[in-house]
Design an enzyme around this catalytic site. Structure first.
Site: not given
Ligand code: IMP
Ligand code: MG
Length: 177
Positions: A101-102, A105, A154, A167
């Site tokens: 995963e990237d 969050d 962000f 990206r």
């Molecule tokens: P979650 O809030 O952990 O469910 O995050 C879901 C997805 O939102 C991550 O896998 C990212 O692809 C995207 N995401 C979360 N934070 C960021 C950020 O700071 N920049 C860009 N994408 C984000």
């Molecule tokens: Mg992601």
């Protein structure tokens, strides 16, 4: 090559630092997974750059697969509702699955995905993320391999987007708008 970015982008991790982090993660993953033919499962779209750099540093037999989750829509905030918009085509039963995963969050996406995958009875299931933003966690997610712990900003670049832009940036940048 150094990229000149607009003022709203501030480099947090330059490409050289990302490379060092990916190499370290690859070493850790190799120690644990070599000989176990793991399935590296990238979460689209954000992980595609990280995944491609990571797998090319893993010099042992492995499989790759991708899933796509939708939650974030086109803004900076998650809608909170997660669904699978592209399911994996590779069987998971009995495999050693490493989710790539990237960024983690809120954790909602990976908590959802982990539940989904566990129902498919993998032999093991672990998570590798390049970036971990623990300050915003809502759902507990065990992160086994982590590149960087990041502040509550962000971030874009190296696969990560804002409204599908950025990206392609080779560095990870803070986007302020
Ligand atoms: P979650 O809030 O952990 O469910 O995050 C879901 C997805 O939102 C991550 O896998 C990212 O692809 C995207 N995401 C979360 N934070 C960021 C950020 O700071 N920049 C860009 N994408 C984000
Ligand atoms: Mg992601």
């Amino acid at each position: 090559m150094n990229t000149k970015y607009p003022d709203k982008l501030q480099v947090l991790y330059p490409r050289q630092e990302i490379e060092v982090a990916v190499a370290r993660l690859a070493e850790e993953i190799t120690r644990e997974y070599q000989g176990h033919n793991p399935l590296l499962l990238g979460v689209l779209k954000g992980s595609f750059v990280f995944m491609s750099d990571l797998v090319r540093r893993l010099d042992f037999p492995l499989e790759t697969g991708f899933v796509q989750l939708s939650s974030y829509g086109r803004g900076k905030e998650s809608s909170g509702k997660i669904k699978i918009s592209h399911d994996l085509k590779t069987p998971v039963l009995g495999k050693n699955v490493l989710v790539v995963e990237d960024i983690v969050d809120t954790g909602n996406s990976l908590a959802f995905l982990a539940d989904y995958l566990r129902q498919k009875k993998p032999a093991s299931l672990q998570i590798c993320c390049l970036l971990d933003k623990p300050s915003r966690r809502e759902a507990p997610v065990p992160v086994h391999y982590r590149g960087f712990t990041v502040p509550d900003k962000f971030l874009v670049g190296y696969g990560m987007d804002y409204a599908e832009q950025y990206r392609n940036l080779p560095d990870i940048c803070i986007l302020s708008e």
